[in-house]
Scaffold this motif. Structure first.
Motif, PDB file in Angstrom:
ATOM      1  N   GLN A 138      30.410  85.670  80.422  1.00 48.19           N
ATOM      2  CA  GLN A 138      30.491  86.830  81.732  1.00 48.19           C
ATOM      3  C   GLN A 138      30.007  87.998  81.068  1.00 48.19           C
ATOM      4  O   GLN A 138      30.497  88.309  79.980  1.00 48.19           O
ATOM      5  N   TYR A 139      29.405  88.919  81.920  1.00 51.06           N
ATOM      6  CA  TYR A 139      29.201  90.044  81.414  1.00 51.06           C
ATOM      7  C   TYR A 139      29.567  91.183  82.617  1.00 51.06           C
ATOM      8  O   TYR A 139      29.102  91.186  83.583  1.00 51.06           O
ATOM      9  N   ASN A 140      30.592  92.076  82.417  1.00 55.87           N
ATOM     10  CA  ASN A 140      31.270  92.749  83.232  1.00 55.87           C
ATOM     11  C   ASN A 140      32.038  91.868  84.404  1.00 55.87           C
ATOM     12  O   ASN A 140      31.572  92.322  85.579  1.00 55.87           O
ATOM     13  N   GLY A 141      32.263  90.824  84.273  1.00 57.72           N
ATOM     14  CA  GLY A 141      32.876  90.250  85.119  1.00 57.72           C
ATOM     15  C   GLY A 141      31.944  88.947  86.091  1.00 57.72           C
ATOM     16  O   GLY A 141      32.252  88.383  86.902  1.00 57.72           O
ATOM     17  N   ARG A 142      30.561  89.204  85.746  1.00 53.49           N
ATOM     18  CA  ARG A 142      29.439  88.337  86.248  1.00 53.49           C
ATOM     19  C   ARG A 142      29.313  87.150  85.470  1.00 53.49           C
ATOM     20  O   ARG A 142      28.829  87.269  84.122  1.00 53.49           O
ATOM     21  N   PHE A 143      29.012  86.044  86.026  1.00 55.20           N
ATOM     22  CA  PHE A 143      28.434  84.855  85.198  1.00 55.20           C
ATOM     23  C   PHE A 143      26.868  84.906  85.321  1.00 55.20           C
ATOM     24  O   PHE A 143      26.310  84.309  86.231  1.00 55.20           O
ATOM     25  N   ILE A 144      26.374  85.818  84.395  1.00 56.81           N
ATOM     26  CA  ILE A 144      24.864  86.134  84.319  1.00 56.81           C
ATOM     27  C   ILE A 144      24.183  85.113  83.900  1.00 56.81           C
ATOM     28  O   ILE A 144      22.879  84.902  84.651  1.00 56.81           O
ATOM     29  N   ASN A 145      24.675  83.998  83.249  1.00 57.35           N
ATOM     30  CA  ASN A 145      23.752  82.946  82.826  1.00 57.35           C
ATOM     31  C   ASN A 145      23.759  81.717  83.927  1.00 57.35           C
ATOM     32  O   ASN A 145      23.019  80.877  83.848  1.00 57.35           O
ATOM     33  N   GLN A 146      24.186  82.112  85.134  1.00 57.78           N
ATOM     34  CA  GLN A 146      24.250  81.187  86.165  1.00 57.78           C
ATOM     35  C   GLN A 146      23.331  81.843  87.295  1.00 57.78           C
ATOM     36  O   GLN A 146      23.231  81.257  88.483  1.00 57.78           O
ATOM     37  N   GLU A 147      22.810  82.998  86.863  1.00 58.62           N
ATOM     38  CA  GLU A 147      21.811  83.812  87.827  1.00 58.62           C
ATOM     39  C   GLU A 147      20.264  83.399  87.524  1.00 58.62           C
ATOM     40  O   GLU A 147      20.020  82.311  86.811  1.00 58.62           O
ATOM     41  N   SER A 148      19.345  84.094  88.012  1.00 57.86           N
ATOM     42  CA  SER A 148      18.132  84.109  87.519  1.00 57.86           C
ATOM     43  C   SER A 148      17.856  84.356  85.893  1.00 57.86           C
ATOM     44  O   SER A 148      18.540  84.816  85.183  1.00 57.86           O
ATOM     45  N   MET A 149      16.655  83.532  85.779  1.00 59.78           N
ATOM     46  CA  MET A 149      16.254  83.573  84.300  1.00 59.78           C
ATOM     47  C   MET A 149      15.981  84.927  83.661  1.00 59.78           C
ATOM     48  O   MET A 149      16.224  85.236  82.387  1.00 59.78           O
ATOM     49  N   ASN A 151      44.448  99.360  69.280  1.00 59.41           N
ATOM     50  CA  ASN A 151      44.729  99.002  70.534  1.00 59.41           C
ATOM     51  C   ASN A 151      43.620  97.962  70.950  1.00 59.41           C
ATOM     52  O   ASN A 151      42.604  98.166  71.621  1.00 59.41           O
ATOM     53  N   VAL A 152      43.634  96.687  70.063  1.00 58.14           N
ATOM     54  CA  VAL A 152      42.665  95.559  70.506  1.00 58.14           C
ATOM     55  C   VAL A 152      43.393  94.656  71.593  1.00 58.14           C
ATOM     56  O   VAL A 152      44.321  94.684  71.616  1.00 58.14           O
ATOM     57  N   ASN A 153      42.608  94.137  72.268  1.00 58.15           N
ATOM     58  CA  ASN A 153      42.807  93.114  73.305  1.00 58.15           C
ATOM     59  C   ASN A 153      42.725  91.643  72.669  1.00 58.15           C
ATOM     60  O   ASN A 153      41.622  91.157  72.630  1.00 58.15           O
ATOM     61  N   PRO A 154      43.967  91.081  72.298  1.00 63.20           N
ATOM     62  CA  PRO A 154      44.138  89.573  71.810  1.00 63.20           C
ATOM     63  C   PRO A 154      43.842  88.426  72.813  1.00 63.20           C
ATOM     64  O   PRO A 154      44.332  87.196  72.437  1.00 63.20           O
ATOM     65  N   THR A 155      43.604  88.882  74.046  1.00 63.44           N
ATOM     66  CA  THR A 155      43.670  87.562  75.051  1.00 63.44           C
ATOM     67  C   THR A 155      42.314  86.799  75.122  1.00 63.44           C
ATOM     68  O   THR A 155      41.342  87.417  74.855  1.00 63.44           O
ATOM     69  N   VAL A 156      42.594  85.778  75.516  1.00 61.99           N
ATOM     70  CA  VAL A 156      41.322  84.815  75.720  1.00 61.99           C
ATOM     71  C   VAL A 156      41.407  84.597  77.191  1.00 61.99           C
ATOM     72  O   VAL A 156      42.398  84.054  77.813  1.00 61.99           O
ATOM     73  N   THR A 157      40.310  84.594  77.895  1.00 65.55           N
ATOM     74  CA  THR A 157      40.310  84.373  79.353  1.00 65.55           C
ATOM     75  C   THR A 157      39.788  83.036  79.747  1.00 65.55           C
ATOM     76  O   THR A 157      38.566  82.727  79.131  1.00 65.55           O
ATOM     77  N   TYR A 158      40.388  82.450  80.415  1.00 65.96           N
ATOM     78  CA  TYR A 158      39.908  81.125  81.156  1.00 65.96           C
ATOM     79  C   TYR A 158      39.634  81.339  82.600  1.00 65.96           C
ATOM     80  O   TYR A 158      40.442  81.261  83.381  1.00 65.96           O
ATOM     81  N   SER A 159      38.282  81.582  82.792  1.00 62.09           N
ATOM     82  CA  SER A 159      38.058  81.785  84.017  1.00 62.09           C
ATOM     83  C   SER A 159      37.824  80.764  85.038  1.00 62.09           C
ATOM     84  O   SER A 159      38.153  81.031  86.335  1.00 62.09           O
ATOM     85  N   GLN A 160      37.716  79.417  84.523  1.00 68.41           N
ATOM     86  CA  GLN A 160      38.062  78.327  85.539  1.00 68.41           C
ATOM     87  C   GLN A 160      39.210  78.027  85.913  1.00 68.41           C
ATOM     88  O   GLN A 160      39.717  77.760  87.038  1.00 68.41           O
ATOM     89  N   LEU A 161      40.372  78.560  85.045  1.00 69.50           N
ATOM     90  CA  LEU A 161      41.677  78.231  85.453  1.00 69.50           C
ATOM     91  C   LEU A 161      42.304  79.627  85.955  1.00 69.50           C
ATOM     92  O   LEU A 161      43.410  79.863  86.563  1.00 69.50           O
TER      93      LEU A 161
END
Length: 987
Positions: A410-421, A197-207
């Motif tokens: 993204q990590y659990n739905g958060r754009f973590i690399n756009q936050e603080s260092m 039961n693997v998830n073969p989807t690719v998420t395009y967050s911008q779209l």
């Protein structure tokens, strides 16, 4: 779920659960992230190149490396015996069966001779058969054609040159891959390795949507199963590539590519790490640096790179070299490749310009718009890069991995690399163009979406207070753009490749703020002194709203000078220390980044705004100043003619000519906007130096101070700090040179209009009385030593000759002195009396060309007031008013410096000797510093906003013309209003 399957595998292999405690023990320690540089060609005959660890690993006993150099095979005459899923062992064939089967797993007699690698040979066109129809190994091999329809469980190999078992890589399966075995990716796996039961989807967050990828659907399960169950190196790399195509993003509740990879990573915690780096598990690609908070700070700002950058000496090091391990989408290692071609730079640029990106200290940035159709043609499949910094070392070359920051991760739905260092999740592998994962129906169909690395930026950070040119590990930041395919032929995507250099600016900002704070405090005190001086000069002791406004106006000018001095000093600092880096042994200074220059630009804007306030304040003061021309000429009696009056004869007097007064007023009008520099020459010279001689190249974001650049060379962007430093310094230097030339040479040997005006007053027998404030102003003593100036040419020449031969008195106010100019500090009584008469003189409307009798009669009171003022001031100068007398004295040096008089005139006014002719403060001439700084700031602000020296020069010239016109027009009206000189005579 995948985690449940992993638990099953753990129990099956009897791995102690306590081994999972070792997951991040090494992470807690600070460790060097350097590895030796190795290529497949560097490995010995008994070594193979491990594509996971990027190092040479020694083969086992009786083994040698394969022809590709990426694995080990048994030596000639030895068969392969499987001991576990990750390694092999070799066993020598018996003499009665000297040949090794093609698959390497058995020994057999050969129908003919043996090849060099110990395998049986068949005549050309035959296929070597080593097994019977049921797959049993024959006692002796046969040369015949493979029969695919037979129940031999063998099929032709991919090249059609031999028969081999089905699924030769995994001997426990069959060709049919019957239940409970699980097929995947053309392979057959035993059940229970990993959940199907693997998830073969690719998420395009911008779209904001996801695509079920055909590539992931075909290969995700097989790659993860082969990686976990059989430690297949290529499968592990392919799984890692799919995680990279999904932006390294994962969720704890998902079974997508990154979640599967991280599950396998945690399962391998019991195994040894690769290259001594805990984040790099055996047989797995290195994708992450760890998810504990603060790891990015430790990686990027703890241990400097073990090399220094210098610009001279034996250790001259001005270039850096990046290497990339290149993998294809199937996980196969392709090659080591030097970064610098089109691997990371998508924009087409000449080789010489591309090379500039790897010259240390040069801020490189290239942007372009690429056709989506062109990207399809050049990137049918993505290539993946693990980038390293070459640390040198000759044969013992070391490599430093470049941490990568994926902005889209993204990590659990958060754009973590756009936050603080502190929350950054550093990774390793990246790609440029992905036209594969967005294909839905099949891998050969047109993709619905493609991903492009629209921004690739490599940032070097200088170690604070370094004396050896050290930098921290470079950070590569990648931003991807999702492009929804609508029309291949018309769509474009913008891409950028940049290299930046950064140093900690906190210390520089702190010093700047301290300088602004200290000098700003001094400016407050100086402004208070000016306000106190102003209150004395207007004979007022009350603090009211006008006083507060005046203080703010004074403070605006002084604070503008503070901002200007600090910003010019800052620009000069970077200009000197950065542009002369080549003269330093090690790099110690790097330019502020554009984002770090925002505060600096704000300071420049503040300086300009405040200086504009000061300039307008001075302009308003000059065009409203009180001025009066004292005519000392007395009428002469005519002796040759008498006029009968009431039956008696009376001598007729010659009227005093008004033309002398008109002439002096006109000269004052002409010198209102003269300056100690030529504004036009100033602008043209600055433009010549910047554009023609190439001084603008000093503002480029590279360490080279060349004034001329070849068109083939890369031209970096301008630094606003350097641009301001170069422009302001050049403007000030040329302006100061003009002032020095004017005061030292031109004013002494050619023409000095200020001194000429004073001389004109003496020749014309006209004194000038100026009040800038109610009780303070200036006095130009123009009383003729000859008594009369309204005379003919012969007498005038005789008078001038007598002065030249010292046959008459001197021109000074006091006997036997030559001082003609004074600063006057008046008593309140004298100031009020002057203001009373002046108010009756001033009028709003000048006479028109056609005046009638009624108009002339209405002006009669003004003419009488004019005569009263002339008589009054004449009497004051002649000490005729005992209650409004004055004394003459020298001003103390400190009084002149701070612009304030210590003595308040209570009983007598004070005339201070003023040989410096400070009455020019009421003209442009005496405010050259203010005008020069205002022009400098205006030019720089326009240039910083438009990035055009030519436009800045044009607008600066226009504003000078406008303000000169306003100053002349308003000054002419004020002069006509205060002196009753008709404006038509002021030409």
């Amino acid at each position: 779920m995948a985690t449940e399957t992993l638990q099953f595998v753990v129990n099956r292999h009897k791995v102690p659960v306590t081994l999972f405690i070792l997951m991040y023990i090494d992470v807690l320690r600070c460790q060097p992230f350097t590895i030796p540089f190795r290529t497949p060609s560097d490995c010995g005959a008994e070594e193979f190149f491990d594509i996971s660890s990027l190092s040479c690993v020694r083969c086992g006993p009786n083994q040698r490396r394969s022809t590709t150099g990426l694995s080990c095979v048994c030596q000639s005459g030895y068969k392969t015996v499987t001991t576990d899923k990750a390694s092999i062992s070799c066993e020598k064939c018996l003499p009665n069966k000297p040949g090794v089967t093609k698959d390497g797993f058995g020994c057999i007699r050969c129908p003919g001779g043996l090849s060099n690698d110990g395998k049986c040979q068949c005549p050309p066109g035959d296929v070597l058969v080593e097994r019977d129809l049921n797959g049993t190994l024959l006692e002796e091999a046969r040369c015949e054609t493979c029969d695919e329809d037979s129940p031999a469980l063998s099929v032709p190999n991919r090249n059609g040159d031999r028969c081999e078992r089905c699924l030769a890589a995994y001997v426990n399966t069959s060709c049919a891959c019957k239940s409970p075995n699980v097929p995947g990716g053309g392979l057959c796996f035993p059940p229970g390795i990993i959940s199907t039961n693997v998830n073969p989807t690719v998420t395009y967050s911008q779209l904001k949507f996801s695509v079920q990828s055909a590539w992931f659907l075909e290969n995700l399960y097989s790659s993860s199963s082969a990686c976990l169950g059989f430690s297949n190196l290529t499968a592990c790399q392919a799984l890692g590539n799919m995680c990279v195509m999904n932006m390294h993003s994962f969720s704890s509740a998902s079974t997508d590519a990154c979640a599967l990879f991280n599950n396998i990573f945690r399962f391998r915690a019991a195994l040894s790490s690769t290259q001594g780096i805990s984040y790099w598990r055996a047989n797995l690609p290195w994708l992450y640096y760890g998810d504990e908070p603060g790891v990015a700070i430790r990686v990027l700002q703890t241990d400097p790179v073990p090399i220094g950058f210098s610009f001279r000496g034996k250790n001259n090091n001005t270039d850096f070299r990046l290497l990339a391990a290149v993998y294809n989408v199937r996980g196969e290692f392709l090659r080591w490749e030097q970064v610098g071609g089109q691997n990371l730079q998508l924009c087409p640029q000449p080789k010489t310009k591309r090379a500039a990106a790897f010259s240390f200290g040069t801020a490189y940035k290239e942007s372009c718009d690429l056709s989506v159709a062109q990207l399809f043609a050049t990137h049918p499949e993505p290539l993946f890069y693990d980038v390293f910094l070459d640390l040198g070392g000759g044969e013992n070359t070391k490599l430093l991995p470049l941490p990568t920051l994926i902005q889209n991760q993204q990590y659990n739905g958060r754009f973590i690399n756009q936050e603080s260092m502190n929350n950054w999740y550093l990774s390793r592998r990246m790609f440029l163009v992905d036209t594969l994962s967005g294909r839905e129906k099949s891998t050969s169909s047109q993709p619905k979406v493609i991903r492009v690395a629209s921004s690739v930026k490599i940032r070097f950070q200088l170690v604070p207070r370094t004396q050896e040119g050290k930098v921290f590990p470079p950070l590569m930041t990648v931003t991807y753009t999702d492009v929804l395919i609508t029309d291949l032929n018309t769509q474009t995507v913008a891409t950028t490749f940049a290299v930046e250099y950064e140093m900690d600016q906190s210390e520089a900002r702190l010093k700047t703020d301290i300088a602004l704070g200290v000098l700003g405090g001094v400016a407050v005190l100086y402004s208070l002194l000016k306000t106190i001086s102003w209150k004395r000069r207007i004979a007022s002791s009350f603090i009211d709203l006008e006083t507060m406004v005046k203080f703010l106006l004074f403070y605006a000018g002084d604070l503008a000078n503070v901002f200007f001095a600090v910003t010019v000093g800052t620009g000069l600092y970077w200009l000197i220390f950065y542009k002369t880096l080549k003269a330093q042994q090690f790099v110690s200074v790097l330019l502020p980044l554009p984002a770090q220059e925002e505060q600096f630009v704000t300071y420049i804007g503040c300086a300009f705004a405040l200086k504009a306030v000061q300039f307008l304040h001075k302009l308003a003061l000059q065009v409203t100043v009180d001025i009066f021309l004292i005519d000392w000429e007395r009428p002469r009696t005519k002796t040759n003619r008498s006029v009968p009056v009431s039956g008696e004869s009376k001598n007729d007097t010659s009227p005093v000519s008004i033309w002398r007064t008109y002439f002096v007023a006109n000269e004052w009008n002409e010198i209102q906007t003269i300056r100690k520099i030529s504004p036009t020459f100033q602008i043209m010279t600055v433009l010549f130096f910047l554009e023609v001689l190439g001084f603008s190249n000093l503002a480029l974001r590279d360490p080279w101070s060349n004034l001329q650049r070849s068109p083939e060379e890369y031209t970096p962007s301008y630094s606003l700090t350097l641009r301001y430093g170069v422009t302001a310094t050049l403007w000030l230097c040329i302006g100061l040179l003009q002032v020095i030339f004017f005061t030292v040479f031109y004013a002494h040997f050619v023409e000095d209009k200020i001194r000429q005006f004073v001389d004109l007053c003496s020749v014309s027998n006209i004194s000038v009385f100026i009040l800038s404030y109610r009780c303070f102003g200036y006095y130009i003593h123009g009383r003729s030593v000859h008594g009369h100036a309204d005379t003919n040419m012969e007498e005038m020449n005789n008078n001038l000759r007598r002065e030249a031969e010292s046959l008459c008195a001197q021109r000074g106010l006091l006997p036997n002195t030559e001082v003609q100019t004074f600063q006057v500090s008046l008593t309140s009584r004298l100031g009020m009396h002057y203001k009373k008469i002046q108010d009756s003189i001033s009028r709003r409307n000048q006479p028109s060309r056609l005046t009638d009798a009624s108009t002339l009669s209405s002006l009669e009171p003004h003419f009488k007031a004019y005569q009263a003022m002339n008589h009054f001031l004449g009497c004051v100068i002649d000490h005729a008013h005992s209650d409004m007398d004055y004394i003459v004295k020298d001003k103390l040096m400190f009084e002149s410096v701070i612009g304030m008089e210590f003595l308040e005139p209570t009983e007598k006014s004070i005339f201070y000797n003023d040989e410096a002719h400070t009455f020019s403060n009421m003209l442009y001439y005496g405010n050259e510093a203010t005008l020069l700084i205002f022009d400098t700031l205006f030019f720089c602000v326009v240039d910083l906003g438009s990035q055009s020296f030519v436009l800045a020069a044009v607008l600066t010239y226009v504003q000078q013309v406008i303000f000169r016109f306003l100053r002349n027009s308003l000054g002419r009206k004020n002069l006509a209003n205060k002196t009753l000189v008709d404006e038509r005579f002021l030409i």
